[in-house]
Design an enzyme around this catalytic site. Sequence first.
Site, PDB file in Angstrom:
ATOM      1  N   LYS A   1       0.835  -1.192   0.000  1.00  0.00           N
ATOM      2  CA  LYS A   1       0.000   0.000   0.000  1.00  0.00           C
ATOM      3  C   LYS A   1       0.876   1.252   0.000  1.00  0.00           C
ATOM      4  O   LYS A   1       1.999   1.245   0.519  1.00  0.00           O
ATOM      5  CB  LYS A   1      -0.880  -0.043   1.252  1.00  0.00           C
ATOM      6  CG  LYS A   1      -1.938   1.032   1.397  1.00  0.00           C
ATOM      7  CD  LYS A   1      -2.711   0.767   2.689  1.00  0.00           C
ATOM      8  CE  LYS A   1      -3.693   1.875   3.017  1.00  0.00           C
ATOM      9  NZ  LYS A   1      -4.353   1.644   4.322  1.00  0.00           N
TER      10      LYS A   1
ATOM     11  N   SER B   1      -9.359   1.236   3.140  1.00  0.00           N
ATOM     12  CA  SER B   1      -8.512   2.049   2.291  1.00  0.00           C
ATOM     13  C   SER B   1      -7.547   1.233   1.424  1.00  0.00           C
ATOM     14  O   SER B   1      -6.783   1.807   0.636  1.00  0.00           O
ATOM     15  CB  SER B   1      -7.692   3.014   3.158  1.00  0.00           C
ATOM     16  OG  SER B   1      -6.796   2.345   4.003  1.00  0.00           O
TER      17      SER B   1
ATOM     18  N   SER C   1      -9.370  -0.861   7.391  1.00  0.00           N
ATOM     19  CA  SER C   1      -8.786  -0.746   6.056  1.00  0.00           C
ATOM     20  C   SER C   1      -8.200  -2.026   5.495  1.00  0.00           C
ATOM     21  O   SER C   1      -7.917  -2.095   4.297  1.00  0.00           O
ATOM     22  CB  SER C   1      -7.704   0.343   6.052  1.00  0.00           C
ATOM     23  OG  SER C   1      -8.281   1.604   6.258  1.00  0.00           O
TER      24      SER C   1
END
Length: 460
Positions: free
Chosen positions: A81, A155, A179
Amino acid sequence: MDLTDACFAGAAAQADLLRSGVLTSRELVSECLRRIERVDRGLNAFRLVFAERALADAEAADARRARGGDAPLLGVPVAVKEDFALAGLPTTLGTSAVETVADADSEVVSLLRGAGAVVVGRTRMPELGLWPFTESSWAGPPRNPGTPRHSAGGSRGGSAAAVAAGLVGAAVGTDGGGSVRIPAAATGLVGLKAQRGRVPLGGQPWGGLVAAGPITRRVRDAALLADVLAPGEDFVGAAAEDPGRLKVAVALRPWSAGVPVAREVLDAVLDTAVLLTDLGHEVVRLDAALAEVPGWVDYSVRYLRDGAAGGAAALDRPDRLDRRTRRVAALGRAIPAAVGAAAVASGRGTTERANRVFTRYDVLLSPVLTHSALRVGQWRELTAVEALLAAARHTAFLPVWNVAGNPAVAVPAGFTGAGLPLSVQLVGPTDGEERLLSLSTQLEHAAPWPKVAPAPIGLG
């Protein structure tokens, strides 16, 4: 073995294939890169793809193996990420507002590389990781591979899309309010939020709310990644063990009073409860398990003040943020420092109260989300406050475990009538990852999950 099948095999099976010599890392990584080139134009999972370095690292992994070397993830393609630092690049945090280049890889990335993983690319996230969907005005949305009109969640939407579409064997990211678990639920994957502090992040992101963990196709993949991210543990061994007879509490009502939960979501939890009973566990309905635990105010203060306002203040060019992100940050700046400190202090009481359930039960079973995956752009026209309230309702079962710090995992639990993935959350006590992985493996074997994501429409 067919290379497409290998791309969908998951990190642990890929490691086995590479170790056995069935295929080389160069072959596997090359196929992943071909798939990214073909699919990601429509999927939009990656912010950056490191094709040249990935191929070089794959060749180095093959050479190391030829010399008799080995490592847990040697030659396995993974994604990270965009909130993890990568040497020589800005840590973009889902924004276009960072210009400062990182001097070194984050510890998480160093652990992955040290275990032999090939970092194929950096996956997309919403600005500052604030939303349960991954969209911005300038970057567009990562789409759900099985149903491209729907979001891959947030996310870690880019990470989930990449894993579900067979572009990498696994991905790693952070979870400050769901997330990891949200995108896993949206795309039919396994998402493990490790216990707070288990995976080294440096400091206390979002006032201590943030933990980290893998998002993968299989439980064994998650255990393997967790072993790499938390050296000294044996989560792979735990995942392979029988969990024994457990007392499982079932919570169907979120900790936010009056939040509706979709019927198909409730049915997925109840079906899982029946399956657990059939497997010999003692299952007890306990709706009060979350309702008894306050914490929404404390979470919201830290989310707004530390996550939004603090995150925006640390950027080189906060003026480049989307308007809605700037407004959420402004709400956080309006919260006095004393209120922020009180929220952190109050969180200790939330942890104590939340963990009372584990004095009587071994595991808590609940929904992950209150309804299935969002449509792409579903909340685009909402104001900042409207979007915050909608997100709170959508994720009402999740943030309490960020405040409390407990480990939690999202695991697949079938599909809606419209073909969208359903998921359930298993929460464990402190140091309970081994129990969660063992029980998740048992569920996976009892009701096998699809080995390949539903064929994406128009995505190759």
